[in-house]
Write an enzyme that holds these catalytic residues in place. Structure first.
Site, PDB file in Angstrom:
ATOM      1  N   LYS A 144      41.438 -30.655  30.984  1.00 46.96           N
ATOM      2  CA  LYS A 144      40.514 -29.953  30.085  1.00 46.96           C
ATOM      3  C   LYS A 144      41.233 -28.698  29.594  1.00 46.96           C
ATOM      4  O   LYS A 144      41.450 -27.752  30.337  1.00 46.96           O
ATOM      5  CB  LYS A 144      39.226 -29.609  30.829  1.00 46.96           C
ATOM      6  CG  LYS A 144      38.167 -28.910  29.975  1.00 46.96           C
ATOM      7  CD  LYS A 144      36.897 -28.690  30.804  1.00 46.96           C
ATOM      8  CE  LYS A 144      35.782 -28.008  29.995  1.00 46.96           C
ATOM      9  NZ  LYS A 144      34.554 -27.803  30.821  1.00 46.96           N
ATOM     10  N   GLU A 203      65.802 -22.322  38.829  1.00 46.24           N
ATOM     11  CA  GLU A 203      65.434 -20.906  39.020  1.00 46.24           C
ATOM     12  C   GLU A 203      65.041 -20.579  40.452  1.00 46.24           C
ATOM     13  O   GLU A 203      65.031 -19.413  40.848  1.00 46.24           O
ATOM     14  CB  GLU A 203      64.286 -20.477  38.078  1.00 46.24           C
ATOM     15  CG  GLU A 203      64.714 -20.250  36.623  1.00 46.24           C
ATOM     16  CD  GLU A 203      63.688 -19.404  35.869  1.00 46.24           C
ATOM     17  OE1 GLU A 203      63.025 -19.962  34.987  1.00 46.24           O
ATOM     18  OE2 GLU A 203      63.560 -18.213  36.191  1.00 46.24           O
ATOM     19  N   ASP A 236      34.304 -29.917  34.078  1.00 47.82           N
ATOM     20  CA  ASP A 236      35.112 -28.855  34.705  1.00 47.82           C
ATOM     21  C   ASP A 236      36.147 -29.409  35.679  1.00 47.82           C
ATOM     22  O   ASP A 236      37.283 -28.956  35.677  1.00 47.82           O
ATOM     23  CB  ASP A 236      34.227 -27.846  35.446  1.00 47.82           C
ATOM     24  CG  ASP A 236      33.533 -26.890  34.483  1.00 47.82           C
ATOM     25  OD1 ASP A 236      32.903 -25.935  34.956  1.00 47.82           O
ATOM     26  OD2 ASP A 236      33.618 -27.119  33.258  1.00 47.82           O
ATOM     27  N   THR A 247      27.447 -31.926  32.333  1.00 49.94           N
ATOM     28  CA  THR A 247      26.792 -31.672  31.050  1.00 49.94           C
ATOM     29  C   THR A 247      26.278 -32.939  30.408  1.00 49.94           C
ATOM     30  O   THR A 247      25.272 -32.935  29.711  1.00 49.94           O
ATOM     31  CB  THR A 247      27.784 -30.971  30.098  1.00 49.94           C
ATOM     32  OG1 THR A 247      28.069 -29.693  30.641  1.00 49.94           O
ATOM     33  CG2 THR A 247      27.223 -30.816  28.703  1.00 49.94           C
ATOM     34  N   TYR A 266      23.089 -24.122  28.376  1.00 49.90           N
ATOM     35  CA  TYR A 266      22.251 -25.233  28.841  1.00 49.90           C
ATOM     36  C   TYR A 266      22.399 -25.295  30.354  1.00 49.90           C
ATOM     37  O   TYR A 266      23.222 -24.586  30.950  1.00 49.90           O
ATOM     38  CB  TYR A 266      22.726 -26.559  28.216  1.00 49.90           C
ATOM     39  CG  TYR A 266      24.171 -26.856  28.519  1.00 49.90           C
ATOM     40  CD1 TYR A 266      25.176 -26.504  27.625  1.00 49.90           C
ATOM     41  CD2 TYR A 266      24.555 -27.431  29.726  1.00 49.90           C
ATOM     42  CE1 TYR A 266      26.510 -26.732  27.914  1.00 49.90           C
ATOM     43  CE2 TYR A 266      25.888 -27.664  30.025  1.00 49.90           C
ATOM     44  CZ  TYR A 266      26.864 -27.312  29.110  1.00 49.90           C
ATOM     45  OH  TYR A 266      28.180 -27.529  29.411  1.00 49.90           O
ATOM     46  N   SER A 271      30.090 -30.026  38.079  1.00 53.92           N
ATOM     47  CA  SER A 271      31.298 -30.502  38.763  1.00 53.92           C
ATOM     48  C   SER A 271      32.151 -29.382  39.354  1.00 53.92           C
ATOM     49  O   SER A 271      33.017 -29.655  40.191  1.00 53.92           O
ATOM     50  CB  SER A 271      32.142 -31.359  37.828  1.00 53.92           C
ATOM     51  OG  SER A 271      32.790 -30.563  36.854  1.00 53.92           O
TER      52      SER A 271
HETATM   53  N1  DGL Z   1      29.183 -26.988  34.781  1.00 52.06           N
HETATM   54  C1  DGL Z   1      30.150 -27.801  34.059  1.00 52.06           C
HETATM   55  C2  DGL Z   1      30.403 -29.097  34.847  1.00 52.06           C
HETATM   56  O1  DGL Z   1      29.472 -29.637  35.410  1.00 52.06           O
HETATM   57  C3  DGL Z   1      29.643 -28.141  32.703  1.00 52.06           C
HETATM   58  C4  DGL Z   1      30.718 -28.660  31.834  1.00 52.06           C
HETATM   59  C5  DGL Z   1      30.513 -30.104  31.450  1.00 52.06           C
HETATM   60  O2  DGL Z   1      30.080 -30.941  32.256  1.00 52.06           O
HETATM   61  O3  DGL Z   1      30.913 -30.396  30.311  1.00 52.06           O
HETATM   62  O4  DGL Z   1      31.556 -29.535  34.871  1.00 52.06           O
END
Ligand code: DGL
Length: 336
Positions: free
Chosen positions: A173, A293, A101, A20, A34, A67
């Protein structure tokens, strides 16, 4: 290699992979709608003129992908490029721009396999540059400032998001559309404010030059699968993962990394045939210990400790390049 002289500007290389931070939306109102991986690295750099005051910066476009599409082959290629650059005396630090991601996986992977004390900073953005209150420009400036700072050396791979400096090993994340998405269950290491780094903690886990792993001796990574725990599970998810080539399975268990009674025979059978079974937890801040456990000693299973399933997958893949011995694997999960 020594850090740059006190008053000389550091030389920082930005390796762009997409995401992004290189994204573009239709207009300023688009913060979630986007396309990732559009803007090339030289435009990313040109969009933040203040970078030149922080360091001597140059860019390389390694990939241009969202990603979620990262593969093991691309992780290895990126890490080899980072390693080669940091061996050069005219490179003082590297910034990797990346989608958010799987940023946490790449940051941990580089932390484990790049044998250098020079700063490596992985950075992304939650909003495209075209959006109102875009976060990429400041995140990138913070990343360059951190990569240029001698104080960042030997602290492992770092991630700069939302003014904070996080440990690449710990950061994850936690939210999908807020600038405050990136958190570490052990807290950030520091902050960047107006181009200066402020430190409050340093990592204690093995990384970089203290790691036993070296990307210069790794060409491929074994396949490791994650199976997400829930009620009413189908044992076939595990056997299918192994049939698909997984050498280890990370069980993202409920609570304590728990395993449903009706799954145990399947996991014991897969273990007996050589598949490594690693218990992690699906909870946000998991902390899985041996024999809590689940009789790990009896079943010869490995526990992921505080590593979430995706981090455990990265460590398992790296560890399996060296050993399949479960006692050695458990040592590795305690030490990294
Ligand atoms: N498609 C996601 C990625 O490339 C977008 C999220 C981002 O980069 O913030 O990881």
């Amino acid at each position: 290699t020594t850090a740059p002289a006190a008053n000389a500007k550091a030389n920082v290389v930005i390796l762009a992979t997409g995401g992004t931070i290189a994204g573009a939306g239709a207009d300023a109102s688009n913060s979630a709608t986007y396309q990732a991986a559009k803007v090339p690295v030289d435009k990313l750099i040109a969009a933040v003129p203040s970078l030149g005051a922080l360091a001597n910066v140059r860019g390389e476009q390694v990939f241009q992908i969202a990603s979620e599409s990262f593969t093991n082959a691309q992780l290895v290629q990126l890490a080899k490029r980072v390693s080669a650059l940091l061996k050069q005396d005219d490179v003082d630090g590297v910034v990797v721009t990346h989608g958010t991601d799987t940023l946490e996986e790449t940051a941990f992977f580089l932390d484990l396999v790049v044998k250098s004390d020079k700063p490596i900073v992985v950075v992304g953005s939650m909003r495209p540059s075209t959006a109102l209150s875009a976060d990429g420009a400041l995140n990138l400036a913070d990343a360059v400032a951190t990569a240029a700072s001698p104080a960042s050396r030997a602290k492992g791979v770092l991630v700069t998001m939302n003014d904070e400096i996080q440990a690449g090993r710990d950061v994850t994340k936690r939210v999908n559309i807020k600038p405050s998405a990136f958190v570490s269950q052990w807290g950030p290491l520091g902050m960047v404010v107006e181009g200066k780094t402020y430190w409050f903690r340093a990592p204690v886990k093995r990384h970089g030059t203290s790691s036993e792993f070296d990307i210069d001796t790794i060409d491929t990574l074994p396949d490791v699968a994650i199976v997400y725990g829930s009620g009413t599970m189908n044992p076939a998810a595990y056997t299918a993962a192994v049939q698909g080539g997984a050498k280890a399975i990370v069980h993202a268990g409920t609570g304590n990394g728990s395993v449903a009674g009706y799954l145990v025979d399947t996991l014991k059978d897969l273990r007996a045939k050589g598949t490594v079974i690693i218990r992690s937890s699906r909870v946000g801040d998991g902390f899985v210990l041996r024999n809590a456990e689940q009789p790990d000693d009896q079943y010869d299973w490995v526990v992921a400790h505080d590593l979430n399933p995706q981090k455990a997958k990265i460590l398992a893949a790296v560890a399996l390049t060296k050993t399949t011995d479960t006692k050695e694997l458990q040592r590795i999960f305690w030490e990294y």
